[in-house]
Design an enzyme around this catalytic site. Sequence first.
Site, PDB file in Angstrom:
ATOM      1  N   LYS A 125      97.236  67.258 -62.123  1.00 40.84           N
ATOM      2  CA  LYS A 125      96.243  66.182 -61.977  1.00 40.84           C
ATOM      3  C   LYS A 125      94.890  66.691 -61.483  1.00 40.84           C
ATOM      4  O   LYS A 125      93.849  66.372 -62.054  1.00 40.84           O
ATOM      5  CB  LYS A 125      96.738  65.127 -60.984  1.00 40.84           C
ATOM      6  CG  LYS A 125      97.914  64.314 -61.418  1.00 40.84           C
ATOM      7  CD  LYS A 125      98.274  63.268 -60.395  1.00 40.84           C
ATOM      8  CE  LYS A 125      98.801  63.836 -59.109  1.00 40.84           C
ATOM      9  NZ  LYS A 125     100.124  64.441 -59.217  1.00 40.84           N
ATOM     10  N   THR A 126      94.931  67.455 -60.396  1.00 34.15           N
ATOM     11  CA  THR A 126      93.670  67.890 -59.773  1.00 34.15           C
ATOM     12  C   THR A 126      92.848  68.733 -60.735  1.00 34.15           C
ATOM     13  O   THR A 126      91.647  68.497 -60.925  1.00 34.15           O
ATOM     14  CB  THR A 126      93.957  68.677 -58.481  1.00 34.15           C
ATOM     15  OG1 THR A 126      94.640  67.823 -57.558  1.00 34.15           O
ATOM     16  CG2 THR A 126      92.665  69.166 -57.843  1.00 34.15           C
ATOM     17  N   GLU A 169      91.346  61.164 -59.786  1.00 34.44           N
ATOM     18  CA  GLU A 169      92.718  61.645 -59.761  1.00 34.44           C
ATOM     19  C   GLU A 169      93.607  60.488 -59.322  1.00 34.44           C
ATOM     20  O   GLU A 169      93.317  59.811 -58.335  1.00 34.44           O
ATOM     21  CB  GLU A 169      92.856  62.820 -58.800  1.00 34.44           C
ATOM     22  CG  GLU A 169      94.258  63.380 -58.716  1.00 34.44           C
ATOM     23  CD  GLU A 169      94.350  64.621 -57.850  1.00 34.44           C
ATOM     24  OE1 GLU A 169      95.488  64.980 -57.477  1.00 34.44           O
ATOM     25  OE2 GLU A 169      93.312  65.223 -57.530  1.00 34.44           O
TER      26      GLU A 169
END
Length: 467
Positions: A125-126, A169
């Site tokens: 995700k990041t 995010e």
Amino acid sequence: MSSPEIYTLAQLAKLKIHFIGLGGAGMSGIARIMLAKGFAVSGSDKNDSSVLTSLKALGAKVFVGHIKENLADAQLVIISAAITENNPELVAAKQGGIPVVARANALAWLMSESTSVAVAGTHGKTTTTAMLTVALQSAGADPSFAIGGTINNAGTNAHSGSGSIFVAEADESDGSFLAYKPSGAIITNVELDHVDHFADEEAVFAVFEQFVDSIKPGGFLVACGDDSGVKHLLSQIKRSDLKILLYGEDSNNDFRLDRINLAPTTSSAALTITGRKIGELNLAVAGKHNLLNAVAAFAAGSAMGIAEDKLITGLKSFTGTRRRFELKGEVAGVKVIDDYGHHPTEITVTLIAAKNLAQSGRVLVVFQPHRYSRTAVFSHQFAEALANSDFTFLLEVYAASEQPIPGVSSLLIIKDMKSDQAKFEPSMVQVVSEVAMMAKSGDVIITLGAGDVSSLGDPILQALANR
């Protein structure tokens, strides 16, 4: 927590907003955006930090320690997931009838008036959020963004942009990402994690189904068509109004990688869209997982009408995020890397990239398991993942907010590992000394985990220099 009202940006601008747990990555990012918009922000955290110092410089009223007086005349309180019910500021807010909301709700309000993209998935995700942000910035879109890690290119984890796009995010760990209701979303993969919150894999799929349902009507979903969890999720989706874009290596994907080349510190591949060749995707970060993350970002940018060549150029300029395969330094031919990986799948792909970086050298790992619940469920898988290293030092479990579980420790992991490939050493001081003495020129040392193991990079470099 009280049931949150829906605040517009104009309404938020008139309130005095107080953050409990201000120094956390997610909380500080929201505060940073609010300060940029001219909102009145105060906040507290248990310990002082450079994050608090930077927010104070931006105009926040900052307190170290939690006491009820910190609330002053606050009209809205935002809390992080780490805040307990007996926190004196939270208790005072409830007693005073001050609205108290979770971080996710506050972020949802900031996103509500933008074309928003929420980046979700068990892993990646990041980095994917950061890649999309950098690509959009390179294309001149100046998006707002809120990320759980610092982008190397920007030096920050959040920004209030002048453009119409907001990239965030979306963390599934407690289900709070359902508040975002984005214009579009990315799902990188789906599998069991956060076992402190989810009873089983089906519970994870259920919350991701709700997340897909939360995308605005007529929105888009970018998803990894190679991932078995995503395939299962897509088979459960009943919406017909979403534009679904698949990416990956398999031939069934809309955005497809081909001719992948993985160098020690870079990666590249040919990119096609439904058979049409777009060009070469060249990244300054290593690993096939990062090529997949980049294609996800490319697909989302395309869905918002950003020119393909500008996206390719922007992704080429991406240099990574802090704590994601971050090079801390090199001494006497030994590279020291820090990585946030704390799930067996993440550890496996990280160590494959580390082996490629080391080439003929060895990969020496200092691993700190994160949470007793995760260690209990995944101990055998952790051992299998860590077998990709040449030697692993196992620190004791980092508790996070959990109480110890009887019988659960790093010893659960090491019992499934070869005795000549791993050592349980709970002393960080001793680990720093031993890994530095073991390392030879050409080796890669990697500090691995979501806890305070990240603090060992600089001491290891110093120990290498002092040999």
